[in-house]
Structures are given as structure tokens and as C-alpha cells.
Design an enzyme around this catalytic site. Structure first.
Site, mmCIF file in Angstrom:
data_model
loop_
_atom_site.group_PDB
_atom_site.id
_atom_site.type_symbol
_atom_site.label_atom_id
_atom_site.label_comp_id
_atom_site.label_asym_id
_atom_site.label_seq_id
_atom_site.Cartn_x
_atom_site.Cartn_y
_atom_site.Cartn_z
ATOM 1 N N ASP A 1 -5.867 23.267 0.948
ATOM 2 C CA ASP A 1 -4.791 24.233 1.139
ATOM 3 C C ASP A 1 -5.392 25.432 1.883
ATOM 4 O OD1 ASP A 1 -2.417 25.642 1.130
ATOM 5 O OD2 ASP A 1 -1.890 25.055 -0.899
HETATM 6 C C1 NOJ Z 1 -0.097 27.346 1.342
HETATM 7 C C2 NOJ Z 1 0.800 26.424 0.563
HETATM 8 O O1 NOJ Z 1 0.315 26.302 -0.761
HETATM 9 C C3 NOJ Z 1 0.935 25.048 1.162
HETATM 10 O O2 NOJ Z 1 1.929 24.352 0.467
HETATM 11 C C4 NOJ Z 1 1.233 25.130 2.628
HETATM 12 O O3 NOJ Z 1 1.384 23.838 3.148
HETATM 13 C C5 NOJ Z 1 0.108 25.874 3.321
HETATM 14 N N1 NOJ Z 1 0.016 27.226 2.790
HETATM 15 C C6 NOJ Z 1 0.270 25.913 4.838
HETATM 16 O O4 NOJ Z 1 1.302 26.734 5.202
#
Ligand code: NOJ
Length: 765
Positions: free
Chosen positions: A286
Site C-alpha cells: 500500500d
Molecule cells: C491507500 C489505500 O489504502 C489503498 O486502498 C489505495 O489503493 C492506495 N492508497 C492508492 O491510492
């Protein structure tokens, strides 16, 4: 309209030819691997580390301070995210393809969660359809749109089981149930990727692996403590289904799972995912999560973080720059090997090859808008939105409303709101031009439904305000909505009351603003935010027929409404055509058939609350059941699987094979009949409970469901299998998944409290 048989033949012929062409053009596994290996042979260590590096495609204060041009040119970026300006995406792609040494295209990624420009209902809503084809159709359309807009990788589906409505991200998933979640996971992967990745599909990413939904206290990012049996029986099944459906990538979760952050958790990313499930794709962290292994107090420094994430089985670092900075050094020090590095890079190159990126790296900007504005997508959105709504209450058949109504008062902060209907994940609203999708507000949808001389008096306010601003609002520099003054509140209430008094029918549209659900949007209370509760009580006291339409991303505390408002429709965040879809349901052009994919609590204090809990020593059905709370009815307000229809159905005649061996499959049959004079959809649900075994088993578990449309008086017999897939569980005592011989209760009905019952005896093989 009848289509001529000749035209059908011609279409079929054309389809067959294009299919043959597509198939012959698509390389097989061996060819894909050979091509990736040929590239790997030519790549430097930095270029390999570059493929594992995902960089921000735009400058975001605090995240990315520079444009990624130079790094792309040097072959140090494999993928770009957070950019939706197609012109800019093509520009960056040109740098990669024309100017980098090996001309390897970038994989352009974005959160296409439920639509690209035309926004479909939020995932929790789509799960409420209890119809996996809803997810598949929506994600297929989203994939076509994304691909036209130069996005070839989406960070979807979100497969986190959520048992706690306080957790803001409950809106992004399919709710609390592993069986329903697995069905929706499978459908979404197929929607995005089709049978196989190709130049017309996009790569899906199952996230957040794993256990994110169990964040303590429902607080986003908080640690999860989940015993292995719960992981394997409840939290893993949707992910396992996605892997079985061929998902090409997974995203590791942010939080500590049993004290080991998911991005550095080798048991998760390697032992379970690759060794047990045979996953062949790649794992991305993430955002910033690799670097944040240091913040967690897990890695000593960023180099240690890069090493631990790599060693755990993580391929790509999202935006924290660790792979590109440290992997070459770790390799030169012998801490990782060339072969390991190649194994990490290969699946990323393979995905690019399968997606046809080397042949089709760019979007045709001149054609993009025609794809993104397709009327067929809008029509589909409207249909799926209505199919996802849940009728929670309809006393005295107040719904559907008569189209002949002359005067409607439409009251509440969401009555005429456009953006909120689309929920929190709308790519163009987040980072592009929000005006492009032209959402239909509920006020507009209701006006569209009624005669020109009908009066719709809209009191849409005061705007809903988050106490602490949303993360994205801060990133985008949005001004926070000020708190209404006491005078303003009095004025809104007075206007609402006046409108209600002069109306024939009152429709309250209340719930949450889009930024109140989603990431970093947990709540300690489930109350209707702002002055909605007093406003609702005031307009109900006027005494006119009243309907409550909920627009929201989680179950809310609607105890008062459930007692005093005769009709309640849960619309969730229904998407771009949401206003028309709400009107379709309110005025009876669509008969609602959605069911809750979550248990609806009375009060936040009950959370986590879920139907598939274990029996206690003083179970709910005991005579003096007082063990839960003495100050609150322990039962949910609405059970999992619940939802009404304008039609009435009966479920009867449950037949279950009386005895099977543990490796055999029992047959469950049940009749469902429409006993009303309105056509409608029933969702027949099958639940089981194992009476005794090596571990206590949940009071009920969903193990089959089907949504069927029945004409008035029509009945249908449905059959469901109960075999090893449905009857087995992973036992903390035996440490294996198996069917344990014994007696199983089986129920069939229209929600998780179904009482039509039979038993099944399972004997040893
Ligand atoms: C953080 C989020 O937790 C995740 O779900 C997302 O895909 C990413 N950022 C990218 O934007």
C-alpha cells in the site's frame, strides 16, 4: 424490436472472427515467460529495481515532490499512480517507451474502485444486490473506460471482511460475510480481467491482504489481532477466491497483523499466498507502506524495510522509493540474489506483456471521451444502482409512491447533492475534472419522474460537515465547511417544517457525505451527522406521509426512524445515475430486491456485530437471555441478508439429502413462490450450522444464495450443493481444513434469521 436472423448470423460470424483473432494474438504462458526472460537478460540491476518501483505521476505535497520524468527516462520506474490526466499519462508513457534504454512501457495505475467517469454504486451497495453479475458488469464497463483513459491497472477489488460499521472502509468492500465476499471477489476479477489479461482488459489488484477490516475499535490503520482460524475461515476466503479467479496482483495491507506488518509478513505473502494458493502474479505494497515499516517499529531503517518487504515476498513498492534506493545495494552485499530479483520482476513484465502494453502503450486521446461518455454505461449504472438498493421498511405499503402526486417536499442535506451520490472514489473527482460525469441528483431524478406541473420543493441543507477534515480534502486543498450558526440551524429547520406542512408527501434524504466513509473516515458514533436527526423528527411530526431515503456508506443508527418513519429505502452511494435510480425505486418502476450484506446495529456500542458469531454458554435462544447488554436490545436492528420487496414471497418445502459421507455432496432443494400480484426479486439464502466438532462453529454460516425474478404467482425450485467446499472449515485443533463428520443444521429463507429447517448427517468416509 426483432433482430433479423440474418443480422444475428452476421454478428455471430463477426464475433467468432474477432474472438479467433484475439485468441491467436494472445501469447501463451510459455511465450510470455520467454519474452519476459529475454528482457530480464538485458536489464541492469537498477532497471530491475526500477520495475519494482511505483512512482507518483503527479506532485502531491508531502508524498511526491518532483515529477517522475528523469527516473522514468533512466528506467527506474515500473509503474505510475495517482495521475488521471490522459495527456500527462501519454507524455510519461512516451518517455518510458521512446527514451528509456529498453523501452519498457509503464503500468499506469489508479483506484478505479467502482467506475471511471460514470461512477457505479459503491462496492457495499453492489454487494447488496446479492447478484455477482452486478459486480461483473460494472467492473467490466469500468475496465473498458479505464483502459480508454490510459489506466491499465486498478487497485480493486477491496476484499476486506468488515464486521464493524465504525470502520470507514466498510463502504469499499462486500460486507461481513466470507461466502458472499468470495462470490463478489470472483465476479469483480472476471469483470476487470475477463478470462485472461489482454489489450482490452485491465489488471485487477485484490486488497488489502489481509485482515485490515479487523482494525481494532474500527479505527483505520489500527492493528489487527486475528487468530489463524479466523483468518482462514473468515478473512481469507474472498482473497483465495480472487486468486482462483486469476487475479494478477494483490496489495498488502497497512496494518500490523498479529504484530507483523502485512507488508513485511512472509507468512502471509509467501507461505499462504504463493506456497499454499499457488499465486503467480505480483504483490504491491500500500502507499508508503514499505518505508512505514520503520514507523511501525518493525524495521530499523529504510534499508532494513526494503530488505524485509522483499524477503517477505513483496514485489513492488508503492511510492516510498525503497526498492530503487536499496535493492541494488542489498544485492551487491549478497543479502538478496539475482535469481530472487528476477523472480520478483518477472511477473510485472509478464503482466505488461499480457496486457499488450508493448504493442498498445498509449491511449487515443481523441477517442477517449466517446468511450467514457457512453449512454450504455449510464443506462447500466442506473439499472445496477436500483438493483443494489435495500428496502428496509414499508409499513402499509406507503411505497411505491403514486406518480400522480402533486406536491413533494424533498428535505435533507443530500436531497440535491451531486458529488456525494458518487461516493468517495471517483477518479476524475479526486484528481481530475469533477464536472465531467454529470451526476443526477435525487431532486433531479424525482422531477424527471413526475408530471411537469408537479411541485418538488427542495430543502437541501445544511451541508454535512466532518469535524476533522478528510485526508483527501487536505491534499486537494479543499476548504472545510464551516459549522452552521444557531441562527442558520433555526432557519433550515423552519424551512424544512414549512415545506413538509405544505406537501402531500415528504421525502427525507439523509445519511452521510461522501467524505464521511472510506479511508481515514472511521467514526465513533453511527448517528445521523449534523442536524439531520432533529430535522427528521421535526418534519415527521408534521404528520404527512413520509419516506426516508438513506445515502451513506455504512449502517447508521436509525433506531428512531425505524420506529417512526413508515418507509425507509437504503440507497447507499448509488453512483452517477443515482438520482434517477432512487426515483425508479420510489415510484415503482423498479421493485427493490437488494439485501443487507452487513448486520445492521442499533448502536455503535454493539460493534463489532455480525451474524456468524459463535454460540456462547448463554445463547440468544436461551429463556433468560441477558448476557450481552442490560441497557440495549442485543439483537441487530436488521439482520444480515434482510431486505423487503413490493412483492411477497414464500420459501417452503426444504429438502436436504439426509446423510452423506464427508467427501460427498448433499443436495438442498427449496421452493420459492411469489405470493403477491407484483413481479419482483427474491433472494433465497441457505445457512448451515455444525452442531459439534473439534472447534465451536458459528451459529449460522451462509453457504448458498440465488436472486431470482418471479412473476405474480410464479414459483421455482432452487437447488444448492452442500459439499466439501461448503461444509469444511479450518480447525485450530487439527490445523487443517476438513469436513468433520457430525450433524449439520440447514436453514433456507430470505435472511439470516430464516427458520425453515432440516438436518444433514455427515458420516466418515
Ligand atoms: C491507500 C489505500 O489504502 C489503498 O486502498 C489505495 O489503493 C492506495 N492508497 C492508492 O491510492
Amino acid at each position: 424490436m426483432r433482430v433479423s436472423p440474418y443480422r444475428n448470423c452476421a454478428t455471430l460470424f463477426f464475433l467468432a472472427i474477432s474472438l479467433l483473432h484475439a485468441q491467436s494474438a494472445q501469447p501463451n504462458d510459455e511465450q510470455v515467460r520467454d519474452r519476459a526472460d529475454a528482457l530480464l537478460k538485458q536489464m541492469t540491476i537498477e532497471e530491475k529495481a526500477g520495475q519494482l518501483n511505483q512512482a507518483s505521476g503527479r506532485i502531491i505535497k508531502g508524498f511526491a515532490d518532483d515529477k517522475p520524468d528523469a527516473a522514468i527516462r533512466a528506467g527506474k520506474v515500473g509503474s505510475v499512480l495517482w495521475q488521471v490526466d490522459v495527456h500527462e499519462l501519454n507524455r510519461l508513457q512516451h518517455i518510458a517507451v521512446d527514451e528509456s534504454r529498453l523501452h519498457i512501457p509503464l503500468l499506469m495505475a489508479f483506484d478505479v474502485i467502482h467506475g471511471y467517469r460514470i461512477i457505479f454504486p459503491v462496492p457495499l451497495a453492489m454487494a447488496s444486490s446479492w447478484d455477482p453479475s452486478v459486480e461483473e458488469q460494472a467492473q467490466h464497463a469500468a475496465a473498458e473506460d479505464a483502459r480508454a483513459a490510459e489506466i491499465q491497472w486498478t487497485f480493486t477489488p477491496m476484499l476486506d471482511i468488515a464486521r464493524d460499521a465504525r470502520w470507514g472502509r466498510i463502504v469499499e468492500g462486500a460486507g461481513e460475510d466470507p461466502y458472499l465476499g468470495a462470490a463478489m471477489a470472483w465476479a469483480q476479477v472476471r469483470g476487470f480481467q475477463g478470462d485472461q489479461l489482454s489489450p482490452t482488459t485491465i489488471l485487477a489488484c485484490a486488497k488489502h491482504f489481509a485482515g485490515y477490516g479487523a482494525a481494532e475499535g474500527g479505527r483505520d490503520y489500527d492493528s489487527s489481532y486475528i487468530p489463524e482460524e479466523l483468518l482462514r475461515n473468515v478473512y481469507f476466503p474472498p482473497f483465495h477466491a480472487a486468486v482462483d479467479a486469476g487475479v494478477g496482483s494483490l496489495m498488502s495491507a497497512y496494518m500490523d497483523l498479529n504484530d507483523v506488518p502485512a507488508a513485511g509478513n512472509r507468512w502471509l505473502l509467501h507461505d499462504v499466498l504463493r506456497d499454499e494458493w499457488g499465486f503467480k502474479g505480483f504483490v504491491v505494497s500500500d502507499a508508503l507502506a514499505v518505508g512505514n515499516l520503520v514507523t511501525h517499529g518493525f524495521a530499523a531503517d529504510k534499508e532494513d524495510a526494503a530488505y524485509r518487504a522483499f524477503h517477505a515476498g513483496l514485489n513492488m513498492d508503492m511510492a516510498s522509493n525503497t526498492t530503487i534506493t536499496y535493492l541494488p545495494k542489498l544485492l551487491s552485499e549478497g543479502k538478496i540474489t539475482q535469481a530472487q530479483l528476477d523472480d520478483a520482476v518477472r511477473p510485472i513484465l509478464e503482466a505488461k506483456i499480457r496486457l499488450g502494453l508493448f504493442e498498445h502503450p498509449y491511449s487515443d486521446e481523441t477517442k477517449m471521451d466517446a468511450v467514457l461518455n457512453r449512454q450504455s454505461t449510464r443506462d447500466l449504472e442506473r439499472k445496477l444502482a436500483a438493483r443494489s438498493m435495500v428496502l428496509l421498511k414499508d409499513d402499509n405499503n406507503i411505497l411505491p409512491l403514486p406518480k400522480s402526486v402533486r406536491k413533494i417536499a424533498l428535505i435533507g442535506p443530500l436531497a440535491d447533492s451531486a458529488d456525494d451520490l458518487e461516493g468517495g472514489w471517483s477518479p476524475e473527482t479526486l484528481f481530475g475534472d469533477p464536472s465531467k460525469s454529470h451526476p443526477v441528483t435525487i431532486a433531479a431524478g424525482i422531477r424527471n419522474k413526475l408530471a411537469a406541473n408537479a411541485e418538488v420543493n427542495v430543502i437541501s441543507g445544511p451541508p454535512l460537515r466532518r469535524e476533522y477534515p478528510a485526508m483527501l480534502d487536505i491534499i486537494q486543498g479543499k476548504k472545510q465547511i464551516p459549522e452552521p450558526t444557531a441562527a442558520e440551524v433555526r432557519d433550515w429547520l423552519a424551512r424544512a417544517e414549512k415545506a413538509a406542512k405544505s406537501a402531500d408527501i415528504v421525502i427525507a434524504v439523509m445519511g452521510e457525505a461522501a467524505n464521511m466513509s472510506g479511508e481515514a473516515s472511521s467514526r465513533s458514533s453511527l448517528a445521523l451527522p449534523g442536524i439531520q436527526q432533529p430535522m427528521l423528527e421535526l418534519i415527521a411530526s408534521v404528520g404527512k406521509p413520509i419516506v426516508l431515503v438513506l445515502v451513506n456508506g455504512r449502517p447508521l443508527d436509525i433506531r428512531w426512524a425505524s420506529e417512526h418513519i413508515p418507509a425507509i429505502l437504503e440507497a447507499w452511494f448509488p453512483g452517477t445515475e443515482g438520482g434517477d435510480a432512487v426515483a425508479d425505486v420510489l415510484f415503482g418502476d423498479v421493485n427493490p430486491g437488494g439485501k443487507l450484506p452487513v448486520t445492521w446495529p442499533r448502536d455503535a456500542g454493539q460493534e463489532p456485530l455480525y451474524y456468524n458469531h459463535n454460540r456462547t454458554h448463554d445463547p440468544d435462544d436461551a429463556p433468560n437471555f441477558t448476557s450481552r447488554y442490560w441497557d440495549l436490545n442485543s439483537k441487530p436492528l436488521y439482520p444480515f441478508g434482510y431486505g423487503l420487496s413490493y412483492a411477497k414471497f414464500s420459501v417452503s418445502n426444504l429438502r436436504v439429502t439426509s446423510q452423506i459421507k464427508a467427501n460427498e455432496t448433499a443436495k438442498v432443494s427449496v421452493d420459492v413462490a411469489n405470493t403477491s400480484n407484483t413481479a419482483g426479486d427474491a433472494v433465497v439464502q441457505i445457512y448451515i450450522h455444525q452442531r459439534a466438532g473439534s472447534a465451536s462453529r458459528p451459529v449460522r454460516e451462509l453457504k448458498g444464495f440465488r436472486r431470482v425474478t418471479l412473476a405474480p404467482g410464479q414459483s421455482q425450485t432452487l437447488t444448492f450443493p452442500l459439499g466439501p467446499d461448503e461444509l469444511s472449515f479450518w480447525s485450530p485443533q487439527t490445523k487443517i481444513r476438513a469436513v468433520e463428520p457430525g450433524t449439520f443444521d440447514v436453514w433456507a429463507g430470505q435472511d439470516s434469521t430464516a427458520d425453515l429447517h432440516a438436518t444433514l448427517d455427515v458420516t466418515p468416509n
